[in-house]
Enzyme design. Structure first.
Site, PDB file in Angstrom:
ATOM      1  N   THR A 243       0.836  -1.199   0.000  1.00 50.05           N
ATOM      2  CA  THR A 243       0.000   0.000   0.000  1.00 50.05           C
ATOM      3  C   THR A 243       0.864   1.239   0.000  1.00 50.05           C
ATOM      4  OG1 THR A 243      -1.820   1.127   1.129  1.00 50.05           O
ATOM      5  CG2 THR A 243      -0.138   0.146   2.517  1.00 50.05           C
ATOM      6  N   LYS A 246      -0.099   3.800   4.061  1.00 49.05           N
ATOM      7  CA  LYS A 246       0.321   3.645   5.454  1.00 49.05           C
ATOM      8  C   LYS A 246       1.707   4.273   5.635  1.00 49.05           C
ATOM      9  CE  LYS A 246      -2.824  -0.124   6.534  1.00 49.05           C
ATOM     10  NZ  LYS A 246      -3.712   0.052   5.373  1.00 49.05           N
TER      11      LYS A 246
END
Length: 408
Positions: A243, A246
């Protein structure tokens, strides 16, 4: 037919089960993270955030903010549509090259979220492999479970990190094609998968491997490539998923793997084909963040120091901290109402925001506070947190660690 009544009844059941979720109205303060403004029932108040997945504070890093703002001024705010309609905006092309290089893979493909990258990646890969059996860790994220479901393939669930059980399932599968899907860092318990040993089994029984590094990219490894990089296992993994939302502090998800696998997902996955592309300003910000964390370990080192300091402070206060080898610090409550009451008291009385974690995110009876220290939480923040949690535990008569152990 009273359709609203149907939805109200469903919400009523959720509230009766103490699973109804309430979100705090927060306004992050750039340059002062973990400070935020809480727009509460009695007006605005500055509070301290202790549960953000912006693990390294890169969401306010000057190079990242500058890349986003300058690109938006130059290229506008939106991507203009799907990549199949509007083509590739150049920052996304740069981002995919950076991510492929980060994980030492031939190619990468960017999606609008980590949820979509898992759903589209797993379902498409498995669907394209004839007679594929998916072997999935029982604690895999909801996005991975949805990817498995959407593939339409047969699945077998192995007990969490239980390699004997995984091997039994691999043996039972015989010579058919197999895909093992698992995570490196499990975000609720904060434990780590035995990556090399899973890869050993995959090689022995002819399985592909798909590793979710969402809670590890940017955080571990010499250049932030995740736990697989730290353990020298990246080249053993067929597909790595991560991702940008984050540790990298922006938004989006991705997969990295061979050119053939990535191109197949690009060409066949509805979740990619029919979704508007990541905006160029967001992609440019992610490029800046990935590049910075490839060359700088300062954020990772300071975060690890503050994680250790936080764990020590909470343990010394006899709080029921789940021992983990990662940056995730779960404080166990074990009751949904008590969990919500604890977070409400922390926010209203102490100005500390930690979202309660209840079912279905975790099993019933394991409700918890999930604390994520960052390099921007000071020692003073940590002392305040420990004092506040101890006051809350005392006021609500929640069991402390010594009492919990005695009860067991």
């Amino acid at each position: 037919m009273d359709y609203d009544r149907i939805f109200e009844t469903a919400l009523g059941r959720l509230k009766a089960e103490r699973r109804y979720r309430v979100f705090a109205d927060l306004e992050r303060v750039a340059g002062r993270f973990p400070a935020a403004i809480w727009h509460g029932p009695h007006g605005q108040r500055e509070i301290t955030v202790w549960c953000s997945n912006d693990y390294l504070g890169m969401g306010q890093h000057l190079a990242v903010v500058r890349a986003m703002s300058e690109t938006a001024l130059r290229m506008g705010t939106g991507a203009g549509g799907t990549r199949n309609i509007s083509g590739n905006n150049h920052p996304v092309v740069e981002l995919e090259a950076e991510l492929a290089e980060l994980h030492r893979k031939q190619a990468a493909l960017v999606f609008t979220s980590g949820y979509i990258s898992n759903e589209a990646g797993i379902s498409t890969i498995a669907k394209l492999v004839p007679d594929c059996l998916i072997l999935s860790d029982e604690l895999n994220h909801a996005s991975m479970i949805e990817g498995v479901r959407r593939s339409g393939c047969e699945k077998a669930i192995f007990r969490h990190n239980d390699l004997d059980h995984l091997e039994e399932l691999l043996i039972a599968a015989g010579g058919r094609p197999k895909l093992i899907v698992f995570e490196s860092v499990y975000s609720m318990d904060g434990d780590i998968a035995p990556i090399h040993r899973i890869c050993d089994l995959a090689r022995r029984y002819g399985a592909m491997t798909y590793l979710d590094e969402v809670h590890a990219v940017g955080m571990y490894g010499q250049r932030g490539g995740g736990v697989a990089e730290r353990e020298g296992a990246m080249q053993r993994i067929d597909v790595i998923e991560g991702t940008l939302a984050k540790a990298f502090g922006v938004m989006g998800g991705y997969i990295a793997g061979s050119e053939a696998v990535v191109d197949a997902v690009r060409s066949f996955a509805p979740g990619f084909i029919f979704t508007t592309a990541l905006p160029p300003a967001v992609a440019a910000a992610a490029v800046a963040s990935v590049r910075h964390l490839k060359s700088s370990s300062a954020e990772r080192e300071l975060q690890q120091r503050q994680v250790a300091t936080t764990k020590q402070a909470l343990q010394q206060a006899s709080l029921p901290v789940l021992d983990t080898p990662t940056h995730i610090v779960p404080v166990m409550v074990g009751d949904p109402e008590a969990c919500k009451a604890a977070t409400d008291r922390l926010l209203e009385r102490h100005g500390i925001y930690i979202q309660p974690i209840n079912f279905p995110t975790v099993p019933r009876g394991t409700e918890r506070l999930r604390i994520t220290p960052t390099p921007l939480h000071t020692d003073a923040h940590i002392r305040d947190l420990a004092r506040a949690l101890l006051e809350v535990w005392t006021a609500l008569r929640l069991p402390l660690a010594a009492q919990a152990l005695a009860a067991e």
